[in-house]
Design an enzyme around this catalytic site. Structure first.
Site, PDB file in Angstrom:
ATOM      1  N   ASP A  35       0.835  -1.197   0.000  1.00 27.71           N
ATOM      2  CA  ASP A  35       0.000   0.000   0.000  1.00 27.71           C
ATOM      3  C   ASP A  35       0.869   1.246   0.000  1.00 27.71           C
ATOM      4  O   ASP A  35       1.479   1.587   1.017  1.00 27.71           O
ATOM      5  CB  ASP A  35      -0.914  -0.027   1.232  1.00 27.71           C
ATOM      6  CG  ASP A  35      -1.925   1.104   1.213  1.00 27.71           C
ATOM      7  OD1 ASP A  35      -1.754   2.047   0.423  1.00 27.71           O
ATOM      8  OD2 ASP A  35      -2.883   1.048   2.004  1.00 27.71           O
ATOM      9  N   ASP A  86      -1.668   5.730  -6.484  1.00 28.71           N
ATOM     10  CA  ASP A  86      -2.017   4.822  -5.391  1.00 28.71           C
ATOM     11  C   ASP A  86      -2.000   3.388  -5.915  1.00 28.71           C
ATOM     12  O   ASP A  86      -2.525   3.111  -6.989  1.00 28.71           O
ATOM     13  CB  ASP A  86      -3.401   5.181  -4.840  1.00 28.71           C
ATOM     14  CG  ASP A  86      -3.831   4.251  -3.720  1.00 28.71           C
ATOM     15  OD1 ASP A  86      -3.002   3.974  -2.829  1.00 28.71           O
ATOM     16  OD2 ASP A  86      -4.984   3.771  -3.738  1.00 28.71           O
TER      17      ASP A  86
END
Ligand code: NAG
Ligand code: NAG
Ligand code: NAG
Length: 433
Positions: free
Chosen positions: A113, A311
């Site tokens: 992440d 992201d």
């Protein structure tokens, strides 16, 4: 003769298998880790029964809404209550890597992440965790971090347990309580001694990645901060397409062996959200036309958190509504043309066609770097080939923020290089295998 033949057959079939099956337990080498999609045959988190194309698209969209709300809540500095979804959906990020923790090492498949700093793993005795747990009591190098330690001041909502530092936080729709701990974490062949991470003791909700999370953000306590000397705040990844689940990609840590031929755009820093990777998206081209987007929909604003981030955990790129509408309208105009094709919807996608189409490319124009997305990064097709959708969307309705998220579907089969010391992000096409 017969044995020779059957040996040859065995040899050939293992060769063929080697080519088709992903090598799930082939060893990570050097500072490079294999990256798997959560639906890959190598992932223990793939759905027990393969989902239909529509189901998987809808599930990923639902997960994305929670993800975008979460990212916006980070930027806004307040929590946004995620829309409850009817079905239990695993909302953890899309790509996983293998990490070994402790001595002797215990292997966990942790979610990658880029928009989070910390690492955390579910520890034995955890209330509400599923799947495999890390057993601290079996590791000779495990230590709890005390309340007085400097690290205890870097975690959200710290509190003092029985002399150990406890903290809790929300992640997507989960709330997580953890104890701060240290142990050796081995990534590929690099041991990182006394790595500080959260040992999850209690969790609610379904966003908590089953075997933990490896934060690749750049704030305090992140992997980058804790491995300054080893990796110099530099990493890159190639994310495999979820159409070729048998492929794995790679996460390459450190400045060594990074691509030389790559285009860069400056990384921007938002003091309110030091972990997010902001870039300057200045315009978007559909085919040859630069579409008309109000500057405010793209502008970087460190005060409000508006702007564009890369992201790894969101699946489909989300643009602020005025930007998305401009792109979509031009896309429809180019596709529909004189034929006046009927546009249909699929869940949150509003630009789908049930006949074969010829689609324009879309180019994301960043400061100093243009990224032209080929069809595979723009369109999703149903397995039967009857439906094709533009795989992007506007910001979710209830999200009142101007955050553009360049998501993983649009990054697949590209190498994305995060070069923090030089404050730049690079993108180059690469077929991840
Ligand atoms: C992945 O490999 C398996 C085993 O060879 C095969 O059955 C499957 O069709 C492959 N899947 C894809 C998407 O190529
Ligand atoms: C989180 O920490 C606070 C402060 O220590 C505590 O009051 C609260 O009960 C904790 N929440 C959870 C869900 O553990
Ligand atoms: C990106 O595309 C724009 C518009 O087509 C062009 O003006 C610009 O020179 C390109 N920039 C780079 C770095 O290639």
């Amino acid at each position: 003769m017969k044995t020779t033949l059957s040996l040859l057959f065995l040899f050939l079939s293992s060769l063929v298998q080697g080519l088709t099956y992903p090598k799930c337990d082939s060893h990570d080498h050097g500072s490079t880790l294999q990256v798997f999609h959560v639906f890959s045959p190598c992932s223990p988190f793939r759905p027990p029964k393969p989902l239909s194309w529509e189901e998987s698209v809808l599930q990923m969209q639902a997960k994305d809404i929670t993800r975008v709300q979460f990212l916006v809540s980070l930027v806004a500095g307040r929590s946004i209550v995620p829309i409850a979804s009817g079905r239990q959906i695993i909302q953890s990020p899309t790509y996983i890597v293998r990490a070994k923790i402790g001595n002797p090492p215990q292997t966990l498949l942790m979610a990658m992440d880029t928009s989070n700093d910390a690492a955390w793993v579910p520890c034995s005795g955890c209330d509400g965790c599923s799947s495999a747990l890390f057993a601290p009591e079996k590791s000779t190098t495990f230590k709890s971090v005390g309340c007085a330690a400097a690290e205890c001041k870097q975690v959200p909502n710290p509190s003092c347990g029985v002399s150990a530092c406890n903290f809790n936080f929300t992640y997507g729709s989960s709330s997580i309580a953890a104890n701060l701990a240290q142990d050796t974490v081995t990534l590929a062949t690099d041991p990182v001694p006394s790595y500080t991470f959260g040992c999850v003791a209690k969790t609610t909700g379904s966003s908590n990645p089953p075997q933990g999370l490896l934060g690749l953000g750049r704030g305090p306590l992140s992997l980058l901060s804790q491995t300054q000397n080893l990796y110099k705040s530099t990493f890159s990844y190639c994310l495999p397409s979820f159409k070729s689940l048998n492929f794995s990609g790679s996460l390459r840590l450190g400045p060594v062996a990074q691509p030389l031929r790559i285009k860069f755009t400056p990384l921007l820093k938002n003091p309110r959200r030091p972990s997010l990777y902001y870039v300057n998206l200045v315009a978007i081209r559909v085919g040859r036309k630069i579409v008309d987007i109000p500057p405010a929909a793209l502008a970087f604003n460190p005060t409000t958190g508006a702007g564009t981030i890369f992201d790894s955990g969101t699946v489909y790129t989300r643009l602020a509504a005025p930007a998305y509408v401009a792109v979509r309208d031009e896309f429809r105009r180019r596709v529909g043309g004189k034929a006046n094709l009927t546009v249909t919807t699929l869940g949150g996608f509003d630009t789908c066609y049930t006949v074969p189409i010829v689609a324009p490319t879309i180019t994301l124009i960043f400061s100093g770097m243009n990224v032209t997305l080929p069809q595979d990064n723009l369109l999703i097709h149903s397995t039967a080939g009857s439906t094709t959708c533009l795989a992007m969307a506007g910001a979710p309705d209830n999200v009142n923020s101007v955050l553009n998220v360049i998501a993983n579907m649009q990054q697949q089969n590209h190498r994305v290089l995060y070069d923090v010391p030089n404050s730049r992000l690079g993108v180059a096409r690469e077929l991840c295998t």
